[in-house]
Design a protein around this motif. Sequence first.
Motif, PDB file in Angstrom:
ATOM      1  N   LEU A 281       0.978  -1.197   0.061  1.00 16.53           N
ATOM      2  CA  LEU A 281      -0.095  -0.084   0.019  1.00 16.53           C
ATOM      3  C   LEU A 281       0.957   1.234  -0.068  1.00 16.53           C
ATOM      4  CD1 LEU A 281      -2.619  -0.900   2.709  1.00 16.53           C
ATOM      5  CD2 LEU A 281      -3.004  -0.858   0.041  1.00 16.53           C
ATOM      6  N   ASP A 282       0.463   2.375  -0.720  1.00 17.42           N
ATOM      7  CA  ASP A 282       1.232   3.526  -0.625  1.00 17.42           C
ATOM      8  C   ASP A 282       0.781   4.262   0.692  1.00 17.42           C
ATOM      9  OD1 ASP A 282       2.305   3.012  -3.472  1.00 17.42           O
ATOM     10  OD2 ASP A 282       0.357   3.707  -4.142  1.00 17.42           O
ATOM     11  N   MET A 283      -0.329   4.382   1.056  1.00 19.33           N
ATOM     12  CA  MET A 283      -0.824   4.758   2.187  1.00 19.33           C
ATOM     13  C   MET A 283      -1.819   4.307   2.854  1.00 19.33           C
ATOM     14  SD  MET A 283      -2.582   8.449   0.881  1.00 19.33           S
ATOM     15  CE  MET A 283      -0.849   8.836   0.028  1.00 19.33           C
ATOM     16  N   ALA A 284      -2.385   4.509   4.096  1.00 10.62           N
ATOM     17  CA  ALA A 284      -3.492   3.887   4.667  1.00 10.62           C
ATOM     18  C   ALA A 284      -3.896   4.837   5.895  1.00 10.62           C
ATOM     19  CB  ALA A 284      -3.215   2.204   4.965  1.00 10.62           C
ATOM     20  N   ILE A 285      -5.214   4.219   6.225  1.00  8.46           N
ATOM     21  CA  ILE A 285      -5.745   5.026   7.498  1.00  8.46           C
ATOM     22  C   ILE A 285      -6.025   3.840   8.446  1.00  8.46           C
ATOM     23  CG2 ILE A 285      -7.647   6.227   8.514  1.00  8.46           C
ATOM     24  CD1 ILE A 285      -8.087   7.493   5.596  1.00  8.46           C
ATOM     25  N   THR A 286      -5.372   4.077   9.706  1.00  6.53           N
ATOM     26  CA  THR A 286      -5.740   2.817  10.599  1.00  6.53           C
ATOM     27  C   THR A 286      -6.115   3.482  12.032  1.00  6.53           C
ATOM     28  OG1 THR A 286      -3.403   2.969  11.537  1.00  6.53           O
ATOM     29  CG2 THR A 286      -3.842   1.350   9.615  1.00  6.53           C
ATOM     30  N   LYS A 287      -6.612   2.673  12.866  1.00  4.81           N
ATOM     31  CA  LYS A 287      -6.836   3.231  14.293  1.00  4.81           C
ATOM     32  C   LYS A 287      -5.920   2.754  15.298  1.00  4.81           C
ATOM     33  CE  LYS A 287     -10.665  -0.190  15.276  1.00  4.81           C
ATOM     34  NZ  LYS A 287     -10.336  -1.191  14.159  1.00  4.81           N
ATOM     35  N   GLU A 288      -5.744   3.567  16.420  1.00  7.45           N
ATOM     36  CA  GLU A 288      -4.763   3.144  17.276  1.00  7.45           C
ATOM     37  C   GLU A 288      -5.383   3.721  18.796  1.00  7.45           C
ATOM     38  OE1 GLU A 288      -1.084   4.990  16.213  1.00  7.45           O
ATOM     39  OE2 GLU A 288      -0.701   3.854  14.572  1.00  7.45           O
TER      40      GLU A 288
ATOM     41  N   LEU B 122     -20.531 -10.156  24.553  1.00  3.72           N
ATOM     42  CA  LEU B 122     -19.640  -8.886  23.621  1.00  3.72           C
ATOM     43  C   LEU B 122     -19.735  -9.191  22.130  1.00  3.72           C
ATOM     44  CD1 LEU B 122     -16.143  -8.376  25.028  1.00  3.72           C
ATOM     45  CD2 LEU B 122     -17.603  -6.760  24.775  1.00  3.72           C
ATOM     46  N   VAL B 123     -20.373  -8.068  21.564  1.00  3.52           N
ATOM     47  CA  VAL B 123     -20.335  -8.023  20.173  1.00  3.52           C
ATOM     48  C   VAL B 123     -19.151  -7.098  19.646  1.00  3.52           C
ATOM     49  CG1 VAL B 123     -21.735  -7.060  18.170  1.00  3.52           C
ATOM     50  CG2 VAL B 123     -22.992  -8.015  19.996  1.00  3.52           C
ATOM     51  N   ILE B 124     -18.087  -7.659  19.127  1.00  5.62           N
ATOM     52  CA  ILE B 124     -16.754  -7.213  19.071  1.00  5.62           C
ATOM     53  C   ILE B 124     -16.242  -7.463  17.781  1.00  5.62           C
ATOM     54  CG2 ILE B 124     -15.365  -8.604  19.991  1.00  5.62           C
ATOM     55  CD1 ILE B 124     -15.321  -5.259  21.139  1.00  5.62           C
ATOM     56  N   PHE B 125     -15.137  -6.688  17.492  1.00  5.43           N
ATOM     57  CA  PHE B 125     -14.350  -6.855  16.308  1.00  5.43           C
ATOM     58  C   PHE B 125     -13.203  -7.953  16.537  1.00  5.43           C
ATOM     59  CE2 PHE B 125     -15.509  -2.318  16.539  1.00  5.43           C
ATOM     60  CZ  PHE B 125     -16.001  -2.283  15.185  1.00  5.43           C
ATOM     61  N   ALA B 126     -12.668  -8.400  15.179  1.00  3.43           N
ATOM     62  CA  ALA B 126     -11.918  -9.586  15.136  1.00  3.43           C
ATOM     63  C   ALA B 126     -10.575  -9.297  16.070  1.00  3.43           C
ATOM     64  CB  ALA B 126     -11.631  -9.788  13.722  1.00  3.43           C
ATOM     65  N   GLU B 127      -9.989 -10.297  16.472  1.00  3.99           N
ATOM     66  CA  GLU B 127      -8.572 -10.164  16.923  1.00  3.99           C
ATOM     67  C   GLU B 127      -7.644  -9.431  16.319  1.00  3.99           C
ATOM     68  OE1 GLU B 127      -5.522 -13.376  19.072  1.00  3.99           O
ATOM     69  OE2 GLU B 127      -6.966 -14.242  17.839  1.00  3.99           O
ATOM     70  N   GLY B 128      -6.985  -8.640  17.095  1.00  2.00           N
ATOM     71  CA  GLY B 128      -6.025  -7.546  16.724  1.00  2.00           C
ATOM     72  C   GLY B 128      -6.472  -6.409  16.502  1.00  2.00           C
ATOM     73  N   CYS B 129      -7.853  -6.023  16.845  1.00  2.00           N
ATOM     74  CA  CYS B 129      -8.574  -4.582  16.526  1.00  2.00           C
ATOM     75  C   CYS B 129      -7.941  -4.002  18.015  1.00  2.00           C
ATOM     76  CB  CYS B 129      -9.857  -4.980  16.179  1.00  2.00           C
ATOM     77  SG  CYS B 129     -10.841  -3.187  16.480  1.00  2.00           S
ATOM     78  N   VAL B 130      -7.778  -2.852  17.897  1.00  2.00           N
ATOM     79  CA  VAL B 130      -7.544  -2.033  19.195  1.00  2.00           C
ATOM     80  C   VAL B 130      -8.701  -1.835  20.073  1.00  2.00           C
ATOM     81  CG1 VAL B 130      -8.002   0.303  17.874  1.00  2.00           C
ATOM     82  CG2 VAL B 130      -6.442   0.234  20.031  1.00  2.00           C
ATOM     83  N   ILE B 131     -10.193  -1.579  19.137  1.00  2.00           N
ATOM     84  CA  ILE B 131     -11.023  -1.513  20.243  1.00  2.00           C
ATOM     85  C   ILE B 131     -11.731  -2.617  20.780  1.00  2.00           C
ATOM     86  CG2 ILE B 131     -13.787  -1.299  19.805  1.00  2.00           C
ATOM     87  CD1 ILE B 131     -13.427   0.772  17.554  1.00  2.00           C
TER      88      ILE B 131
ATOM     89  N   GLU C 216      -9.519   6.554  24.723  1.00  2.00           N
ATOM     90  CA  GLU C 216      -9.692   7.078  23.453  1.00  2.00           C
ATOM     91  C   GLU C 216      -9.200   6.175  22.433  1.00  2.00           C
ATOM     92  OE1 GLU C 216     -11.228  11.688  24.396  1.00  2.00           O
ATOM     93  OE2 GLU C 216      -9.179  11.475  24.021  1.00  2.00           O
ATOM     94  N   ILE C 217      -9.713   6.421  21.019  1.00  2.00           N
ATOM     95  CA  ILE C 217      -8.860   6.138  20.045  1.00  2.00           C
ATOM     96  C   ILE C 217      -8.473   7.050  18.958  1.00  2.00           C
ATOM     97  CG2 ILE C 217      -9.495   3.700  20.316  1.00  2.00           C
ATOM     98  CD1 ILE C 217     -11.398   4.189  17.915  1.00  2.00           C
ATOM     99  N   GLN C 218      -7.430   6.781  18.223  1.00  2.00           N
ATOM    100  CA  GLN C 218      -6.969   7.967  17.473  1.00  2.00           C
ATOM    101  C   GLN C 218      -6.929   7.220  16.090  1.00  2.00           C
ATOM    102  OE1 GLN C 218      -3.558   9.218  19.050  1.00  2.00           O
ATOM    103  NE2 GLN C 218      -2.042   7.910  18.065  1.00  2.00           N
ATOM    104  N   LEU C 219      -7.432   8.193  14.955  1.00  2.00           N
ATOM    105  CA  LEU C 219      -7.085   7.652  13.641  1.00  2.00           C
ATOM    106  C   LEU C 219      -6.131   8.125  12.692  1.00  2.00           C
ATOM    107  CD1 LEU C 219      -9.458   5.763  12.274  1.00  2.00           C
ATOM    108  CD2 LEU C 219     -10.112   7.680  11.004  1.00  2.00           C
TER     109      LEU C 219
END
Length: 297
Positions: free
Chosen positions: A154-161, A198-207, A270-273
């Motif tokens: 990828l040249d660039m990407a948006i992720t959450k941390e 829990l209704v939650i995201f997959a493993e590896g997700c910061v949330i 909190e999280i940041q994008l």
Amino acid sequence: MTLDTRTNRFDGRGITLEQLRAFVFVATHGGFAKAGEELGRTQSTLSLSIKRLEEDIGCRLIDRRQGYIIGLTDEGKQLLPAAKDILSRMTQALQSVKKSQLKGRIALGVPDDFGIKNLHEAISWCLAEYPGLKIEITAASSAVLTDLLGKRQLDMAITKEMAGQPINANNRSILYIDSLHWVASRAEYFNKIQEIPLVIFAEGCVIRNCAVKALEHVGKPYFFAYVSSSFENIKSAVEHGIGIGLLPHSALTDDLYILSSEHGAPSVPEIQLVLHITAQGELYTLFADYLRRSLSL
């Protein structure tokens, strides 16, 4: 001179883009601290800009009480969408000057486990403005996008941390910070639930990590009632009562019931994008700047 005469003669020539930007960011982020972080300005500078804007217009835009922002006044609510439109149009105008430089192919990664307001609209506008630009979009979880960035796919990407992590590299920048909230389809009390579904995201997700650590910190048992990498699937599962989820403030809707400390909900950070750029060149720098400006409004 009467008030009506002054109003009729007002033409807005004293108002600056910096004043409008300060107002929009403070209104959007609900405070001077976060707005200052996003703009790289001190709180006093933002406060002065808004004060001068209010003086030029002749009315208060933000309701402040004892140093805290309560909300926007009626005049502020009326001005906000127009101010956003002005800044957006200015961004498009400035970018159009460099239209010839936005030609080429960009491999962009976007998270499908986080809703980014205005992202599709911003990309659509960009493609319409720059027909010589080709954007190849990959939607995946933040963990997958980080891996693709490391492999230079990828040249660039948006992720959450997790929010608060320092950004010390020139190829990374914070788009915005968002708070997290426990949500359900109706009022639920954690102390009355033996094991949290829990209704939650997959493993590896910061949330997901935030939710698990928060529950384990208070010693509350849980199980994974619904796991998905899809942001929309998570919201839908919570709305239909499958379990309790953890979502950012930007994703909250009237169909979701917010659970607070009164319901026994444990505190979460909190999280940041974050926008990452791995490719070098003016094309990627200009497009990244376009995304920052468009997504911050």
